[in-house]
Design an enzyme around this catalytic site. Structure first.
Site, PDB file in Angstrom:
ATOM      1  N   SER A  29      -6.209  66.108  80.158  1.00 27.74           N
ATOM      2  CA  SER A  29      -5.317  66.613  81.196  1.00 27.74           C
ATOM      3  C   SER A  29      -4.118  67.282  80.545  1.00 27.74           C
ATOM      4  O   SER A  29      -3.769  66.961  79.402  1.00 27.74           O
ATOM      5  CB  SER A  29      -4.822  65.453  82.066  1.00 27.74           C
ATOM      6  OG  SER A  29      -3.760  65.853  82.910  1.00 27.74           O
ATOM      7  N   TYR A  43      -1.391  57.140  82.744  1.00 25.61           N
ATOM      8  CA  TYR A  43      -2.362  58.241  82.808  1.00 25.61           C
ATOM      9  C   TYR A  43      -2.097  59.228  81.668  1.00 25.61           C
ATOM     10  O   TYR A  43      -3.023  59.606  80.945  1.00 25.61           O
ATOM     11  CB  TYR A  43      -2.249  58.940  84.169  1.00 25.61           C
ATOM     12  CG  TYR A  43      -3.145  60.139  84.310  1.00 25.61           C
ATOM     13  CD1 TYR A  43      -4.492  59.982  84.604  1.00 25.61           C
ATOM     14  CD2 TYR A  43      -2.646  61.436  84.146  1.00 25.61           C
ATOM     15  CE1 TYR A  43      -5.329  61.090  84.732  1.00 25.61           C
ATOM     16  CE2 TYR A  43      -3.472  62.532  84.273  1.00 25.61           C
ATOM     17  CZ  TYR A  43      -4.805  62.354  84.564  1.00 25.61           C
ATOM     18  OH  TYR A  43      -5.633  63.444  84.687  1.00 25.61           O
ATOM     19  N   ALA A  44      -0.845  59.634  81.504  1.00 27.39           N
ATOM     20  CA  ALA A  44      -0.497  60.578  80.438  1.00 27.39           C
ATOM     21  C   ALA A  44      -0.834  59.996  79.071  1.00 27.39           C
ATOM     22  O   ALA A  44      -1.361  60.701  78.200  1.00 27.39           O
ATOM     23  CB  ALA A  44       0.989  60.944  80.521  1.00 27.39           C
ATOM     24  N   ALA A  45      -0.554  58.720  78.877  1.00 26.07           N
ATOM     25  CA  ALA A  45      -0.842  58.079  77.591  1.00 26.07           C
ATOM     26  C   ALA A  45      -2.344  58.080  77.297  1.00 26.07           C
ATOM     27  O   ALA A  45      -2.770  58.357  76.169  1.00 26.07           O
ATOM     28  CB  ALA A  45      -0.297  56.652  77.585  1.00 26.07           C
ATOM     29  N   SER A  46      -3.155  57.793  78.301  1.00 24.38           N
ATOM     30  CA  SER A  46      -4.604  57.768  78.071  1.00 24.38           C
ATOM     31  C   SER A  46      -5.132  59.169  77.769  1.00 24.38           C
ATOM     32  O   SER A  46      -6.034  59.336  76.935  1.00 24.38           O
ATOM     33  CB  SER A  46      -5.340  57.157  79.263  1.00 24.38           C
ATOM     34  OG  SER A  46      -5.301  58.005  80.389  1.00 24.38           O
ATOM     35  N   LYS A  47      -4.561  60.187  78.398  1.00 27.27           N
ATOM     36  CA  LYS A  47      -5.018  61.556  78.139  1.00 27.27           C
ATOM     37  C   LYS A  47      -4.555  62.026  76.774  1.00 27.27           C
ATOM     38  O   LYS A  47      -5.270  62.767  76.080  1.00 27.27           O
ATOM     39  CB  LYS A  47      -4.541  62.502  79.242  1.00 27.27           C
ATOM     40  CG  LYS A  47      -5.104  62.152  80.614  1.00 27.27           C
ATOM     41  CD  LYS A  47      -6.610  62.000  80.604  1.00 27.27           C
ATOM     42  CE  LYS A  47      -7.152  61.631  81.967  1.00 27.27           C
ATOM     43  NZ  LYS A  47      -8.604  61.506  81.989  1.00 27.27           N
TER      44      LYS A  47
END
Length: 137
Positions: A29, A43-47
């Site tokens: 993302s 979410y940002a960390a996983s992406k």
């Protein structure tokens, strides 16, 4: 991220056992680079992890003809995105996209297909953005 990592590892082991070329296309993302709201930093960390994992696979396995690419879309017009846009004031979110609209699923699919079938091996490790210029690196 854990499930993606496990699937990538299994795919690599499979191609290694067969001595075959392989291609991994991970969908991350724009949040991997732009970040996200405080309510969605997980979410940002996983992406971000997805992008780093893809680059690591590319560096570690290119010599074995196993290539890896990451695609980083912004909002994409799926049912989930439509609901999210509506709940968060769609016009305000769209104002942040210079293209003036979110990506269509067919546009993302075109990029996935290119990476799977046509991208030259020298492109391994590439991270490709498709976000209407809402985030430009």
């Amino acid at each position: 991220l854990t499930a993606s990592a496990q699937l990538c590892r299994l795919a690599i082991l499979h191609w290694q056992a067969l001595g075959q070329e392989g291609r991994i296309i991970n969908v991350a993302s724009r949040a991997a680079y732009r970040g996200d709201s405080p309510a969605h930093w997980h979410y940002a960390a996983s992406k971000g992890g997805m992008v780093a994992m893809t680059k690591s696979i590319a560096r570690g396995f290119a010599a074995q003809q196993i290539y890896a690419f990451a695609i980083c879309p912004g909002f994409t017009m799926t049912g989930m995105a439509e609901d999210y846009l509506e709940s968060r004031g769609g016009d305000k979110l769209l104002a942040d996209i210079p293209l003036g609209r979110v990506a269509m699923p067919e546009e993302v699919a075109t990029l996935v297909r290119f990476c799977a079938l046509e991208a030259p091996p020298s492109m391994t490790g590439a991270v490709l953005d498709i976000n209407g210029a809402s985030y430009v690196r």
